[in-house]
Scaffold this motif. Structure first.
Motif, PDB file in Angstrom:
ATOM      1  N   CYS A 107       0.833  -1.196   0.000  1.00 21.41           N
ATOM      2  CA  CYS A 107       0.000   0.000   0.000  1.00 21.41           C
ATOM      3  C   CYS A 107       0.869   1.249   0.000  1.00 21.41           C
ATOM      4  CB  CYS A 107      -0.879   0.057   1.254  1.00 21.41           C
ATOM      5  SG  CYS A 107      -2.033  -1.323   1.431  1.00 21.41           S
ATOM      6  N   GLN A 108       0.286   2.326  -0.456  1.00 22.30           N
ATOM      7  CA  GLN A 108       0.908   3.630  -0.342  1.00 22.30           C
ATOM      8  C   GLN A 108      -0.197   4.682  -0.319  1.00 22.30           C
ATOM      9  OE1 GLN A 108       2.079   4.107  -5.017  1.00 22.30           O
ATOM     10  NE2 GLN A 108       3.365   5.112  -3.591  1.00 22.30           N
ATOM     11  N   THR A 109       0.108   5.819   0.264  1.00 19.34           N
ATOM     12  CA  THR A 109      -0.844   6.914   0.310  1.00 19.34           C
ATOM     13  C   THR A 109      -0.664   7.759  -0.947  1.00 19.34           C
ATOM     14  OG1 THR A 109      -0.763   6.916   2.720  1.00 19.34           O
ATOM     15  CG2 THR A 109      -1.651   8.894   1.665  1.00 19.34           C
ATOM     16  N   TRP A 128       3.678   4.015  -8.544  1.00 16.58           N
ATOM     17  CA  TRP A 128       4.422   2.761  -8.709  1.00 16.58           C
ATOM     18  C   TRP A 128       4.760   2.242  -7.327  1.00 16.58           C
ATOM     19  CZ3 TRP A 128       6.152   0.563 -13.325  1.00 16.58           C
ATOM     20  CH2 TRP A 128       6.055   1.358 -14.481  1.00 16.58           C
ATOM     21  N   PHE A 129       4.703   0.938  -7.143  1.00 15.36           N
ATOM     22  CA  PHE A 129       5.314   0.342  -5.961  1.00 15.36           C
ATOM     23  C   PHE A 129       5.539  -1.143  -6.172  1.00 15.36           C
ATOM     24  CE2 PHE A 129       0.802   0.493  -4.893  1.00 15.36           C
ATOM     25  CZ  PHE A 129       0.539  -0.728  -4.312  1.00 15.36           C
ATOM     26  N   PRO A 166      -7.401   9.904  11.484  1.00 14.25           N
ATOM     27  CA  PRO A 166      -7.659   8.851  10.497  1.00 14.25           C
ATOM     28  C   PRO A 166      -7.176   7.506  11.025  1.00 14.25           C
ATOM     29  CG  PRO A 166      -6.495  10.707   9.493  1.00 14.25           C
ATOM     30  CD  PRO A 166      -6.505  10.930  10.984  1.00 14.25           C
ATOM     31  N   PRO A 167      -7.713   6.418  10.473  1.00 15.34           N
ATOM     32  CA  PRO A 167      -7.205   5.104  10.878  1.00 15.34           C
ATOM     33  C   PRO A 167      -5.747   4.959  10.461  1.00 15.34           C
ATOM     34  CG  PRO A 167      -8.721   4.902   9.031  1.00 15.34           C
ATOM     35  CD  PRO A 167      -8.735   6.332   9.454  1.00 15.34           C
ATOM     36  N   GLU A 168      -5.059   4.035  11.095  1.00 13.47           N
ATOM     37  CA  GLU A 168      -3.683   3.759  10.691  1.00 13.47           C
ATOM     38  C   GLU A 168      -3.663   3.423   9.211  1.00 13.47           C
ATOM     39  OE1 GLU A 168      -0.722   3.869  12.412  1.00 13.47           O
ATOM     40  OE2 GLU A 168      -1.950   4.864  13.929  1.00 13.47           O
ATOM     41  N   PRO A 169      -2.636   3.869   8.495  1.00  8.62           N
ATOM     42  CA  PRO A 169      -2.562   3.514   7.074  1.00  8.62           C
ATOM     43  C   PRO A 169      -2.587   1.993   6.889  1.00  8.62           C
ATOM     44  CG  PRO A 169      -0.947   5.186   7.593  1.00  8.62           C
ATOM     45  CD  PRO A 169      -1.530   4.718   8.905  1.00  8.62           C
ATOM     46  N   ALA A 170      -3.213   1.561   5.815  1.00  5.72           N
ATOM     47  CA  ALA A 170      -3.266   0.131   5.532  1.00  5.72           C
ATOM     48  C   ALA A 170      -1.848  -0.383   5.263  1.00  5.72           C
ATOM     49  CB  ALA A 170      -4.154  -0.128   4.317  1.00  5.72           C
ATOM     50  N   SER A 171      -1.627  -1.641   5.553  1.00  6.20           N
ATOM     51  CA  SER A 171      -0.303  -2.209   5.315  1.00  6.20           C
ATOM     52  C   SER A 171      -0.423  -3.655   4.852  1.00  6.20           C
ATOM     53  CB  SER A 171       0.569  -2.106   6.575  1.00  6.20           C
ATOM     54  OG  SER A 171      -0.024  -2.814   7.639  1.00  6.20           O
TER      55      SER A 171
END
Length: 176
Positions: A107-109, A128-129, A166-171
């Motif tokens: 994931c990325q923001t 890109w990731f 906000p919720p923790e970023p998805a990982s």
């Protein structure tokens, strides 16, 4: 023994300090918003779950070598779009590559401020990731929670911090 006037004045001062927010951390609480339902197209929502009037969408995605590091093999390359966003101060959402069971592989923001304005008014960009197993990527999903909120936490500022974040970023490994 202290006079009753002094005691009542001291009690009043303590109450006023507590009500003004100057008392330690009694009034400061941090909460985390509930993670919204991930999808290819989402209505971006603030920390209270209210729509911001912005739609974010994954327009397309593919696996291919990044042109700057082709020796690293296939990476996820995706195009996205924000409708109704302001490029200067607009929202940011998490974009995740998922497998067939909607488990995040990476994931990325993505920020609407890192996009280009199109003639129709939409803001578009690409990202890109790399993921560990690109062959397992079955799709790209966006999480609707606006990650651009920069509010302070109670730890950072006990007087003015706190509130819903906000919720923790998805990982990697999160089921979306």
């Amino acid at each position: 023994m202290l006079p009753a006037r002094v005691l009542s004045g001291a009690a009043l001062a303590v109450v006023m300090l507590a009500l003004s927010g100057c008392s330690s951390v009694w009034g400061c609480t941090d909460t985390t918003a509930k993670r919204g339902e991930a999808d290819v197209r989402v209505q971006v929502e603030d920390t209270s779950g209210q729509p911001l009037g912005v739609t974010a969408e994954v327009v397309d995605w593919r696996l291919e070598p990044h042109p700057q590091v082709p020796s690293e093999g296939d990476q996820v390359h995706f195009n996205y779009r924000f409708d109704g966003a302001d490029e200067a101060s607009g929202p940011a959402v998490d974009a995740c590559a998922v497998d067939g069971k909607r488990v995040a592989l990476g994931c990325q923001t993505i920020h609407s401020s890192a996009t280009w304005r199109q003639p129709d008014g939409a803001l578009t960009g690409d990202g890109w990731f790399a993921v560990e197993h690109p062959e397992r990527v079955a799709g790209m999903l966006l999480i609707p929670n606006d990650q651009s909120y920069g509010g302070r936490t109670c730890d950072q500022d006990a007087k003015d911090g706190g509130g819903t974040h906000p919720p923790e970023p998805a990982s990697k490994g999160d089921r979306l």
